[in-house]
Design an enzyme around this catalytic site. Structure first.
Site, short mmCIF file in Angstrom:
data_model
loop_
_atom_site.label_atom_id
_atom_site.label_comp_id
_atom_site.label_asym_id
_atom_site.label_seq_id
_atom_site.Cartn_x
_atom_site.Cartn_y
_atom_site.Cartn_z
N ILE A 164 -42.87 7.08 30.63
CA ILE A 164 -44.25 8.31 30.07
C ILE A 164 -45.28 8.48 31.32
O ILE A 164 -45.08 9.73 31.76
CB ILE A 164 -45.13 7.32 29.42
CG1 ILE A 164 -45.97 8.40 28.39
CG2 ILE A 164 -46.39 6.64 30.04
CD1 ILE A 164 -46.91 7.67 27.50
N GLU A 176 -45.56 -4.18 34.74
CA GLU A 176 -47.07 -4.41 33.82
C GLU A 176 -46.73 -4.32 32.30
O GLU A 176 -48.00 -4.63 31.68
CB GLU A 176 -46.85 -2.62 33.71
CG GLU A 176 -47.61 -1.92 35.35
CD GLU A 176 -47.59 -0.46 35.47
OE1 GLU A 176 -47.86 -0.08 34.52
OE2 GLU A 176 -48.15 0.29 36.74
N VAL A 177 -45.58 -4.26 31.24
CA VAL A 177 -45.04 -4.21 30.28
C VAL A 177 -44.85 -5.62 30.18
O VAL A 177 -43.81 -6.26 30.52
CB VAL A 177 -44.32 -3.06 29.98
CG1 VAL A 177 -44.43 -3.59 28.05
CG2 VAL A 177 -46.04 -1.92 29.95
N HIS A 196 -37.62 -5.13 30.43
CA HIS A 196 -37.34 -3.44 30.30
C HIS A 196 -36.90 -3.56 31.58
O HIS A 196 -37.39 -4.05 32.97
CB HIS A 196 -38.38 -3.01 29.99
CG HIS A 196 -39.43 -2.57 30.63
ND1 HIS A 196 -40.94 -3.86 30.36
CD2 HIS A 196 -40.00 -2.51 31.97
CE1 HIS A 196 -41.54 -4.05 31.36
NE2 HIS A 196 -41.48 -2.82 32.07
N HIS A 239 -35.74 -0.31 33.51
CA HIS A 239 -35.61 1.35 34.16
C HIS A 239 -34.60 0.92 34.43
O HIS A 239 -34.22 0.53 35.59
CB HIS A 239 -36.85 0.89 35.43
CG HIS A 239 -37.80 0.88 35.25
ND1 HIS A 239 -39.20 1.31 35.29
CD2 HIS A 239 -39.24 -0.67 35.06
CE1 HIS A 239 -39.96 0.58 34.87
NE2 HIS A 239 -39.95 -0.72 34.88
P1 AMP Z 1 -42.93 -2.17 34.50
O1 AMP Z 1 -44.32 -2.43 36.07
O2 AMP Z 1 -41.94 -2.71 35.59
O3 AMP Z 1 -43.95 -3.49 33.47
O4 AMP Z 1 -42.98 -0.68 34.22
C1 AMP Z 1 -43.90 -0.48 32.82
C2 AMP Z 1 -43.77 1.06 32.74
O5 AMP Z 1 -43.70 0.95 31.39
C3 AMP Z 1 -44.05 2.11 33.82
O6 AMP Z 1 -43.27 3.09 34.18
C4 AMP Z 1 -45.05 2.74 32.80
O7 AMP Z 1 -44.70 4.41 33.46
C5 AMP Z 1 -44.05 2.56 31.47
N1 AMP Z 1 -44.77 2.99 29.89
C6 AMP Z 1 -46.14 2.62 29.73
N2 AMP Z 1 -46.39 3.27 28.31
C7 AMP Z 1 -44.90 3.57 28.29
C8 AMP Z 1 -45.20 4.61 26.71
N3 AMP Z 1 -46.17 3.97 26.01
N4 AMP Z 1 -43.82 5.29 26.77
C9 AMP Z 1 -43.06 4.98 28.04
N5 AMP Z 1 -42.92 4.28 28.88
C10 AMP Z 1 -44.18 3.41 29.15
#
Ligand code: AMP
Length: 122
Positions: free
Chosen positions: A36, A101-102, A106, A108
């Protein structure tokens, strides 16, 4: 001790269809969608459908079929996005020092421009 999986994390909600995503690939084990807040012209996230906090958790607990599907999907998505040549970068954060963050695994995929040095010294 492993961190417990949080079913309220944003990617769990995407997997349940509670919030939308810009999907680029899906199979039985894997979903890939555009980030996003893209950090490159192409910035896609590849996630397993299973409940894994990070690569640490996934490598320890996922089944062989899930692991094979995930690795193949990362390569396939990058190839189908046309990134094989001139190249791309994959990255997966785990834990606080990486600024994850999430809390759902995942990877990237970044591409579409020269990506610079691997890490910035701070
Ligand atoms: P990380 O810091 O590796 O956990 O990356 C989390 C990623 O998730 C970040 O690049 C955010 O921009 C992305 N992100 C968060 N919410 C969403 C969403 N709803 N759809 C797509 N990407 C997201």
């Amino acid at each position: 001790m492993a961190t417990a999986y949080d079913r309220d994390n944003i990617f769990a909600k995407i997997l349940r269809g509670e919030i939308p995503c810009d999907r680029v690939y899906e199979d039985d084990h894997v979903l890939a969608f555009r980030d996003i807040n893209p950090q490159a012209p192409v910035h896609v996230l590849v996630i397993p459908k299973g409940e894994y906090v990070s690569m640490d958790d996934f490598a320890e607990s996922a089944g062989d079929a899930e692991i094979a599907a995930f690795v193949r999907a990362v390569g396939r998505v990058a190839r189908e996005l046309g990134l094989q040549d001139p190249g791309y970068r994959i990255l997966a954060n785990h834990g606080a020092d990486s600024h994850q963050e999430v809390p759902h695994l995942h990877v990237h995929i970044f591409g579409g421009r020269p990506l610079g040095p691997m890490l910035v010294r701070t």
